[in-house]
Write an enzyme that holds these catalytic residues in place. Structure first.
Site, short mmCIF file in Angstrom:
data_model
loop_
_atom_site.label_atom_id
_atom_site.label_comp_id
_atom_site.label_asym_id
_atom_site.label_seq_id
_atom_site.Cartn_x
_atom_site.Cartn_y
_atom_site.Cartn_z
N ALA A 1 -15.43 -2.44 7.59
CA ALA A 1 -15.69 -1.30 8.47
C ALA A 1 -17.18 -1.00 8.55
CB ALA A 1 -14.92 -0.07 7.99
N ARG B 1 0.83 -1.20 0.00
CA ARG B 1 0.00 0.00 0.00
C ARG B 1 0.87 1.25 0.00
NH1 ARG B 1 -3.47 -2.99 4.48
NH2 ARG B 1 -5.35 -3.52 3.29
N ASP C 1 -14.02 -5.69 13.86
CA ASP C 1 -13.02 -6.72 13.57
C ASP C 1 -12.83 -7.70 14.72
OD1 ASP C 1 -12.61 -5.73 11.06
OD2 ASP C 1 -10.70 -4.75 11.51
#
EC number: 1.-.-.-
Length: 456
Positions: free
Chosen positions: A344, A200, A331
């Site tokens: 999310a 990322r 999570d």
């Protein structure tokens, strides 16, 4: 949906009722739940182990179902996201052939359009609305036990303790609350490597425009191909392109902390377990067969970058999201891979259902009726039942979407394959997006009334 007549909590003062909720973890789910409870006049304290609020990861987007849950929790939650988000051109997330010629495969249009933001920006917005006296930082949970009256006693590593009527674990994939509920041995529920890793990074828009043309800087695009895929999402507010390079990995995840240090030392640097140092060259190696656009995008990443392991709870799920006075959300309950963009958002749905149930119990307590261990346990079971099937479906579905994205046949090599792939992805997307969270809340509250509120 509007909260059930609990608007007097917006000033942040402690509510005059005996129900106290401990929120363990100050990530997006914990902060959203806190704002939902604040709006419903339910006492809470956030216990965050870090010295300040923050979120791992860079970019995030919320699907339409999540946005509806955010608005119902507290409109300020959704507004916090909208205020810092970038809208993709046309409102679409476009998926193209990453192996051959960038041909459009299919598009997903989500609600009012696809948008994305930096996680840290959303967190910064949400924190503004939470009174400082409701927050305890540097509180690393060690254990949860019961006192003589049946209330939960939280013990932290600094030796301090706190009492609560309800403990909500919003503490992520290595949840200490989950360990308190189900243990931490080899057979305990836990997040495991999903055989997927990610590179990322943020790339200046100017570099993307110079390399690939300005049209690539305004659209959210997924480049699909065998063994991996690349997502490029514009973050116009900071003039950056968020790149995520995903690689399917059949091997076990090898990290330099597992099994080499005591648990306490491992815990103190989670990032070392999930993010290993890597290079752009390693990412490029996995995409040598992809088209020039994909290879050029990856070449824009920094020379040194992190290699993120993707963990989920598909293989070792929690048997329930509630046990006694404790429950899990986000999570901690159902970690999923990011492929469907729903993890999310599932935490937002959790928070809405839980906030409404806790508000109903708090109202009962304010009326002078009993709200003890049994009432709380039953209420949390109803929360778990309301959320379990859908959240576990998302964990499985997100894995399946990665399989579809990284099919072995390249796009453009036969229309027979392409149509069912796009059709299945669209079907799964709408199953995620079209969920009626308001109906789920009403059903849960109906069960709570029948089993708890109207029985005693």
């Amino acid at each position: 949906m509007e909260p059930n007549n609990h608007h007097d909590g917006l000033n942040g003062q402690k509510a005059d009722n005996p129900l106290e909720v401990a929120i363990v973890g100050g990530g997006l789910t914990g902060l959203a739940l806190a704002l939902g409870l604040l709006r419903r006049n339910v006492n809470f304290t956030i216990y965050e182990r870090a010295a300040s609020f923050g979120e791992l990861g860079v970019g995030i987007h919320f699907t339409p179902n999540a946005e509806r849950a955010m608005k119902a929790l507290d409109p300020r939650i959704l507004q916090s996201y909208v205020d810092v988000a970038t809208h993709a051109e046309g409102g679409f997330l476009s998926f193209v052939d990453g192996l051959h010629d960038d041909d459009l495969l299919f598009q997903l249009r989500m609600g009012e359009g696809y948008k994305a933001a930096r996680r840290c920006d959303i967190v910064s917005q949400l924190v503004k609305h939470i009174p400082q006296e409701r927050v305890q930082l540097l509180k690393w949970l060690q254990s949860v036990e019961e006192d003589a009256e049946g209330r939960a006693v939280l013990t932290f590593r600094d030796g301090s303790t706190a009492k609560a009527d309800v403990v909500v674990g919003c503490d992520g994939i290595r949840s200490q609350v989950r360990s308190a509920m189900f243990g931490s041995g080899p057979s305990a529920p836990r997040a495991q490597y999903a055989h997927q890793l990610a590179f990322r990074g943020l790339v200046p828009m100017a570099k993307v425009a110079a390399t690939l043309g300005p049209e690539k800087t305004s659209r959210a695009i997924g480049y699909l191909g065998p063994g991996g895929f690349v997502l490029s999402v514009p973050l116009a507010g900071i003039n950056m392109m968020h790149l995520e390079v995903f690689v399917m990995d059949p091997l076990p995840w090898s990290d330099d902390t597992t099994g080499s240090k005591p648990d306490k030392d491992k815990d103190e640097d989670d990032v070392k377990r999930y993010v290993l140092p890597s290079t752009r060259a390693e990412a490029e190696k996995a995409f040598t067969e992809f088209n020039p656009t994909v290879r050029s995008l990856i070449s824009l990443l920094p020379e040194e970058l992190g290699k993120w392991a993707i963990f989920d709870m598909l293989d070792s799920p929690a048997p329930s999201y509630a046990l006694g006075r404790m429950c899990l959300a986000g999570d901690a309950a159902h970690a999923s891979t990011p492929n469907q963009g729903g993890g999310a958002g599932a935490g937002m749905e959790d928070s809405l259902v839980l906030a409404e149930i806790l508000a109903a119990l708090a109202d009962r307590a304010k009326s002078g009726a009993r709200v003890g261990s049994w009432e709380i346990s039953e209420g949390l079971k109803i929360y778990s039942d309301a959320r379990y099937e859908r959240a576990q479906w998302l964990v499985q579905s997100s894995r399946r979407v990665a399989q579809l994205f990284t099919r072995k046949k390249g796009a453009g090599q036969g229309g027979e394959e392409e149509e069912p792939i796009s059709r299945e992805i669209l079907e799964r997307s709408h199953q995620l997006w079209d969920y009626d969270v308001d109906a789920a809340v009403e059903e849960a509250l109906g069960k709570l009334r029948a089993k708890v509120l109207e029985k005693h």
